[in-house]
Design a protein around this motif. Sequence first.
Motif, PDB file in Angstrom:
ATOM      1  N   GLU A   1       0.843  -1.079  -0.205  1.00 35.30           N
ATOM      2  CA  GLU A   1      -0.045   0.029   0.062  1.00 35.30           C
ATOM      3  C   GLU A   1       0.714   1.166   0.011  1.00 35.30           C
ATOM      4  O   GLU A   1       0.514   2.342   0.618  1.00 35.30           O
ATOM      5  CB  GLU A   1      -0.841   0.084   1.354  1.00 35.30           C
ATOM      6  CG  GLU A   1      -2.124  -1.237   0.995  1.00 35.30           C
ATOM      7  CD  GLU A   1      -3.044  -1.247   2.225  1.00 35.30           C
ATOM      8  OE1 GLU A   1      -4.115  -0.950   1.960  1.00 35.30           O
ATOM      9  OE2 GLU A   1      -2.611  -1.384   3.439  1.00 35.30           O
TER      10      GLU A   1
ATOM     11  N   SER B   1      -7.666   0.891  -8.926  1.00 30.96           N
ATOM     12  CA  SER B   1      -8.484   0.109  -8.148  1.00 30.96           C
ATOM     13  C   SER B   1      -8.942  -1.205  -8.433  1.00 30.96           C
ATOM     14  O   SER B   1      -9.574  -1.686  -7.670  1.00 30.96           O
ATOM     15  CB  SER B   1      -9.732   1.136  -8.185  1.00 30.96           C
ATOM     16  OG  SER B   1     -10.516   1.197  -9.534  1.00 30.96           O
ATOM     17  N   TYR B   2      -8.403  -1.825  -9.696  1.00 27.84           N
ATOM     18  CA  TYR B   2      -9.253  -3.252  -9.915  1.00 27.84           C
ATOM     19  C   TYR B   2      -7.991  -3.929  -9.802  1.00 27.84           C
ATOM     20  O   TYR B   2      -7.991  -5.408 -10.023  1.00 27.84           O
ATOM     21  CB  TYR B   2      -9.669  -3.472 -11.498  1.00 27.84           C
ATOM     22  CG  TYR B   2     -10.809  -2.590 -11.714  1.00 27.84           C
ATOM     23  CD1 TYR B   2     -12.120  -3.143 -11.551  1.00 27.84           C
ATOM     24  CD2 TYR B   2     -10.690  -1.002 -12.009  1.00 27.84           C
ATOM     25  CE1 TYR B   2     -13.200  -2.394 -11.715  1.00 27.84           C
ATOM     26  CE2 TYR B   2     -12.064  -0.510 -12.262  1.00 27.84           C
ATOM     27  CZ  TYR B   2     -13.115  -0.993 -12.331  1.00 27.84           C
ATOM     28  OH  TYR B   2     -14.293  -0.289 -12.381  1.00 27.84           O
TER      29      TYR B   2
ATOM     30  N   GLN C   1      -6.295  -6.436  -7.727  1.00 27.67           N
ATOM     31  CA  GLN C   1      -6.475  -7.164  -6.522  1.00 27.67           C
ATOM     32  C   GLN C   1      -5.229  -7.924  -5.915  1.00 27.67           C
ATOM     33  O   GLN C   1      -4.733  -8.005  -5.074  1.00 27.67           O
ATOM     34  CB  GLN C   1      -7.582  -8.135  -6.816  1.00 27.67           C
ATOM     35  CG  GLN C   1      -8.647  -7.679  -7.102  1.00 27.67           C
ATOM     36  CD  GLN C   1      -9.538  -6.639  -5.854  1.00 27.67           C
ATOM     37  OE1 GLN C   1      -9.247  -7.018  -4.958  1.00 27.67           O
ATOM     38  NE2 GLN C   1     -10.045  -5.677  -6.270  1.00 27.67           N
ATOM     39  N   ASP C   2      -4.582  -8.420  -7.126  1.00 31.21           N
ATOM     40  CA  ASP C   2      -3.141  -8.957  -7.089  1.00 31.21           C
ATOM     41  C   ASP C   2      -2.015  -8.168  -7.351  1.00 31.21           C
ATOM     42  O   ASP C   2      -2.019  -7.442  -8.416  1.00 31.21           O
ATOM     43  CB  ASP C   2      -3.285 -10.446  -7.833  1.00 31.21           C
ATOM     44  CG  ASP C   2      -2.045 -11.337  -7.550  1.00 31.21           C
ATOM     45  OD1 ASP C   2      -0.738 -10.499  -7.647  1.00 31.21           O
ATOM     46  OD2 ASP C   2      -2.052 -12.478  -7.689  1.00 31.21           O
TER      47      ASP C   2
ATOM     48  N   LEU D   1      -3.140  -8.259 -13.331  1.00 28.89           N
ATOM     49  CA  LEU D   1      -4.244  -7.681 -13.820  1.00 28.89           C
ATOM     50  C   LEU D   1      -5.066  -7.963 -15.037  1.00 28.89           C
ATOM     51  O   LEU D   1      -4.297  -8.297 -16.141  1.00 28.89           O
ATOM     52  CB  LEU D   1      -3.718  -6.349 -14.075  1.00 28.89           C
ATOM     53  CG  LEU D   1      -4.643  -4.996 -14.636  1.00 28.89           C
ATOM     54  CD1 LEU D   1      -5.616  -4.499 -13.295  1.00 28.89           C
ATOM     55  CD2 LEU D   1      -3.926  -3.722 -14.753  1.00 28.89           C
TER      56      LEU D   1
END
Length: 260
Positions: A76, A176-177, A179-180, A184
């Motif tokens: 993050e 924002s999509y 996840q990993d 992607l």
Amino acid sequence: MSEPITLNVGGKLYTTSLSTLTSFPDSMLGAMFSGKIPTKKDSQGNCFIDRDGKIFRYILNFLRTSHLDLPEDFQEMGLLRREVDFYQIQPLIEALQEKEVELSKAEKNAMLNITLDQKTQTVHFTVREAPQIYSLSSSNMEVFSAHIFSTSCLFLKLLGSKLYYCFNGNLSSISSYLQDPNHLTLDWVASVEGLPEEEYTKQNLKRLWVVPDNKQINSFQVFVEEVLKIAMSDGFCIDSSHPLNSDFMNNKIIRLIRYK
């Protein structure tokens, strides 16, 4: 020793001391807890800060130790960067910049692999020809899918800052999509002539744009060109051994490598 102070940061409680919070007087926290900026209270009387509570852990630890300690699998950095910018703790800003340079160097060698798929589907929609007159129409639509894998998490974040979905009249970053951190998947459609704008939203159809050029991606050729442009600016080059020339020319597989 000063009395303990309990903070409510975005719903998460932390207990520390006044001397810790004011250890950097020129920071936002230094100004808040020296009385220069008024503080808010929650229903329990705790000082309330409307920021990310989870990330505040790393900021508070820096106030205590003057060291930025992050877990090895920390994913993050973007959120931490925004929070650090809010609190304006200059030594922490510098420590974060050093950490990002360190992570970038650790990703010198990287691989990028993109598998592409395209199909045509028929969409049906209603066209309003007059106040009380509607007609049913249909058209063929190109549907695209791109499965992206990279050993460089930072590159995927870079890609996410350049590509945006257009949906419901708004542009939203594809980051924002994500996840990993290494994978992607993108799914989008080309614009269809005559298809009313509201039908894209109604039928859950996303289009893809490149910013800041504000360029819509209506074909795989344009997609490949834009991804190559972004990747090569980040030091990638085409892998001469993979894939087969026929697959690359047909925009089925793109594989790039980076050596620094």
